[in-house]
Design an enzyme around this catalytic site. Structure first.
Site, mmCIF file in Angstrom:
data_model
loop_
_atom_site.group_PDB
_atom_site.id
_atom_site.type_symbol
_atom_site.label_atom_id
_atom_site.label_comp_id
_atom_site.label_asym_id
_atom_site.label_seq_id
_atom_site.Cartn_x
_atom_site.Cartn_y
_atom_site.Cartn_z
ATOM 1 N N TYR A 61 0.708 -1.205 0.125
ATOM 2 C CA TYR A 61 -0.093 0.077 -0.045
ATOM 3 C C TYR A 61 0.792 1.276 0.044
ATOM 4 O O TYR A 61 1.445 1.691 0.744
ATOM 5 C CB TYR A 61 -1.045 -0.024 1.268
ATOM 6 C CG TYR A 61 -1.832 -1.248 1.347
ATOM 7 C CD1 TYR A 61 -2.333 -1.785 0.267
ATOM 8 C CD2 TYR A 61 -2.385 -1.427 2.551
ATOM 9 C CE1 TYR A 61 -2.891 -2.829 0.252
ATOM 10 C CE2 TYR A 61 -3.384 -2.460 2.721
ATOM 11 C CZ TYR A 61 -3.854 -3.333 1.517
ATOM 12 O OH TYR A 61 -4.552 -4.316 1.732
ATOM 13 N N HIS A 112 -0.371 -12.077 0.926
ATOM 14 C CA HIS A 112 -1.194 -11.239 0.464
ATOM 15 C C HIS A 112 -2.204 -11.880 -0.785
ATOM 16 O O HIS A 112 -3.415 -11.599 -0.977
ATOM 17 C CB HIS A 112 -0.577 -9.945 -0.040
ATOM 18 C CG HIS A 112 -1.436 -8.767 -0.181
ATOM 19 N ND1 HIS A 112 -0.915 -7.466 -0.016
ATOM 20 C CD2 HIS A 112 -2.732 -8.554 -0.421
ATOM 21 C CE1 HIS A 112 -2.123 -6.553 -0.227
ATOM 22 N NE2 HIS A 112 -3.254 -7.305 -0.387
ATOM 23 N N SER A 136 -13.149 -4.863 2.179
ATOM 24 C CA SER A 136 -14.177 -4.063 1.224
ATOM 25 C C SER A 136 -15.753 -4.496 1.450
ATOM 26 O O SER A 136 -16.569 -4.810 0.668
ATOM 27 C CB SER A 136 -13.913 -4.303 -0.460
ATOM 28 O OG SER A 136 -12.646 -3.614 -0.530
ATOM 29 N N PRO A 137 -16.044 -4.650 2.798
ATOM 30 C CA PRO A 137 -17.396 -4.959 3.158
ATOM 31 C C PRO A 137 -18.314 -4.161 2.786
ATOM 32 O O PRO A 137 -19.623 -4.518 2.853
ATOM 33 C CB PRO A 137 -17.303 -5.245 4.931
ATOM 34 C CG PRO A 137 -16.345 -4.071 4.996
ATOM 35 C CD PRO A 137 -15.290 -3.965 4.067
ATOM 36 N N LEU A 138 -18.071 -2.829 2.266
ATOM 37 C CA LEU A 138 -19.036 -1.791 1.853
ATOM 38 C C LEU A 138 -18.907 -1.848 0.558
ATOM 39 O O LEU A 138 -19.390 -0.678 -0.298
ATOM 40 C CB LEU A 138 -18.732 -0.478 2.389
ATOM 41 C CG LEU A 138 -18.894 -0.420 4.045
ATOM 42 C CD1 LEU A 138 -18.323 1.020 4.532
ATOM 43 C CD2 LEU A 138 -20.465 -0.498 4.649
ATOM 44 N N ARG A 164 -16.471 -1.611 -1.638
ATOM 45 C CA ARG A 164 -15.557 -0.336 -2.102
ATOM 46 C C ARG A 164 -16.485 0.900 -2.180
ATOM 47 O O ARG A 164 -16.215 1.900 -3.000
ATOM 48 C CB ARG A 164 -15.244 -0.521 -3.380
ATOM 49 C CG ARG A 164 -14.370 -2.185 -3.366
ATOM 50 C CD ARG A 164 -13.608 -2.207 -4.965
ATOM 51 N NE ARG A 164 -13.269 -3.600 -5.130
ATOM 52 C CZ ARG A 164 -12.219 -4.190 -4.283
ATOM 53 N NH1 ARG A 164 -11.238 -3.170 -3.856
ATOM 54 N NH2 ARG A 164 -11.619 -5.365 -4.576
ATOM 55 N N GLY A 165 -17.089 1.181 -1.333
ATOM 56 C CA GLY A 165 -18.058 2.385 -0.978
ATOM 57 C C GLY A 165 -19.374 2.235 -1.700
ATOM 58 O O GLY A 165 -20.236 3.213 -1.401
ATOM 59 N N PHE A 166 -19.460 1.495 -2.707
ATOM 60 C CA PHE A 166 -20.916 1.437 -3.502
ATOM 61 C C PHE A 166 -22.092 1.532 -2.565
ATOM 62 O O PHE A 166 -23.324 2.087 -3.012
ATOM 63 C CB PHE A 166 -20.747 0.593 -4.476
ATOM 64 C CG PHE A 166 -21.757 0.556 -5.643
ATOM 65 C CD1 PHE A 166 -21.172 1.343 -6.923
ATOM 66 C CD2 PHE A 166 -22.981 0.439 -5.402
ATOM 67 C CE1 PHE A 166 -22.193 1.629 -8.089
ATOM 68 C CE2 PHE A 166 -24.006 0.477 -6.648
ATOM 69 C CZ PHE A 166 -23.446 0.957 -8.121
ATOM 70 N N GLY A 207 -24.246 4.411 -0.653
ATOM 71 C CA GLY A 207 -25.084 5.439 -1.147
ATOM 72 C C GLY A 207 -24.479 6.687 -1.219
ATOM 73 O O GLY A 207 -25.101 7.744 -1.637
#
Length: 316
Positions: A54, A122, A200-202, A204-206, A209
């Site tokens: 990263y 990884h 990424s449990p969201l 990746r933000g999608f 909302g």
């Protein structure tokens, strides 16, 4: 905050993914990121997730600076294996013995700590068999430089072979309302007592909302992600809208609903789950942490479960 277990490692029920503080999600701010880590610790978040890739080490340095006077309050998870030294177009997944040992020493130096709490491979190695890689990782445990071992994005065969060399505490994989792949691995994880750490449990933000796909800058990899662009992005918007509708109905935020769904799957799958939503802003961190106390009823969970069948586009 409630605690959860990854093998024998006890951590907070929700962790913090730090990747976006250094790379791949647009511009980042050092001071803002440090403040976010500090606020996470104040709220009871103890598991901080980073990796040597990263920002080519930047993220480990940032996390190390953030926790230099708070080391006893956190568990540091970092990863090795993605070698970009030849350029992004020539990256290779490494796991050869010498590389593993050297990668750990470099991570310890950047983090400014003596021991890594959870050390992940990884991605499956292209340069060594899993037995060689985990054997080197086991040596790091024996040397006191690593406490527990993890793998990321592996299948059942690799997980069993790795666990036969040294106990594996956690598997880190993408897992959310619209990415269900790790559920296929859950039976063996349950059998072996291994926890799941969803990144990424969201989505990746999608699923929050709050994402405006038209505003992604060139440094945001989502601008080229199959699920975000074109007709697929338009189709997937209906999934986000359903999450928004449920959140509005129960007086929560979409992010909290999406995270609460992930947390609720531990009981169904019979494994320990510790999601690591990533953010570089205190505002979103505080919102995410609120999901730990949100319980979704059976009907809501059923509605959310069905969303996975409607996803259009590959993960990458």
């Amino acid at each position: 905050m409630e605690k959860n277990s990854l093998g024998e490692l006890t951590v907070s029920a929700q962790g913090l993914g730090c990747m976006g503080m250094s790379e791949w999600y647009g511009l980042a701010d050092w001071d803002q990121s440090i403040a976010t880590v500090h606020r996470a610790i104040e709220l009871g978040v103890t598991l901080l997730d980073t990796a040597n890739v990263y920002g080519d080490g930047h993220n480990e340095v940032l996390v190390g600076r953030a926790i230099h006077d708070r080391r006893d309050s956190v568990q540091i998870a970092t990863k090795f294996g993605i070698d970009r030294s030849g350029g992004d177009d020539k990256r290779i997944n490494r796991g050869d013995h010498g590389y593993v040992k050297r990668a750990a020493e470099s991570s310890l130096l950047r983090l400014g700590i003596d021991t890594i709490d959870l050390y992940y491979l990884h991605r499956p190695s292209q340069t060594a068999e899993i037995e060689e890689t985990v054997g080197a990782m086991a040596e790091l445990v024996a040397e006191g430089k690593v406490r527990y071992l993890g793998l990321s994005e592996v299948d059942e065969s690799l997980l069993r072979r790795a666990h036969a060399v040294h106990p594996i505490s956690a598997v880190q994989s993408e897992y959310s309302l619209w990415t269900r792949d790790p559920e296929n691995l859950a039976p063996v994880m349950k059998e072996l007592g291994i926890g799941l750490v969803p990144y990424s449990p969201l989505g990746r933000g999608f699923l929050t909302g709050t994402v405006d796909r038209a505003t992604f800058d060139e440094k945001d990899f989502r601008s080229k992600s199959p699920r975000f662009v074109g007709d697929a992005g338009d189709a997937n918007q209906a999934i986000a809208e359903t999450v928004i509708e449920i959140a509005t109905r129960i007086g929560a935020t979409p992010a909290q609903v999406a995270l609460a769904w992930v947390g609720a799957q531990g009981g169904r799958l019979g494994i320990s789950i510790v999601p690591i939503p990533g953010t570089k802003r205190v505002k979103w961190l505080e919102q995410n942490v609120g999901a730990v106390d949100l319980e979704l009823d059976a009907e809501t969970l059923k509605t959310l479960d069905s969303l996975g069948e409607r996803v259009v586009g590959a993960r990458y």
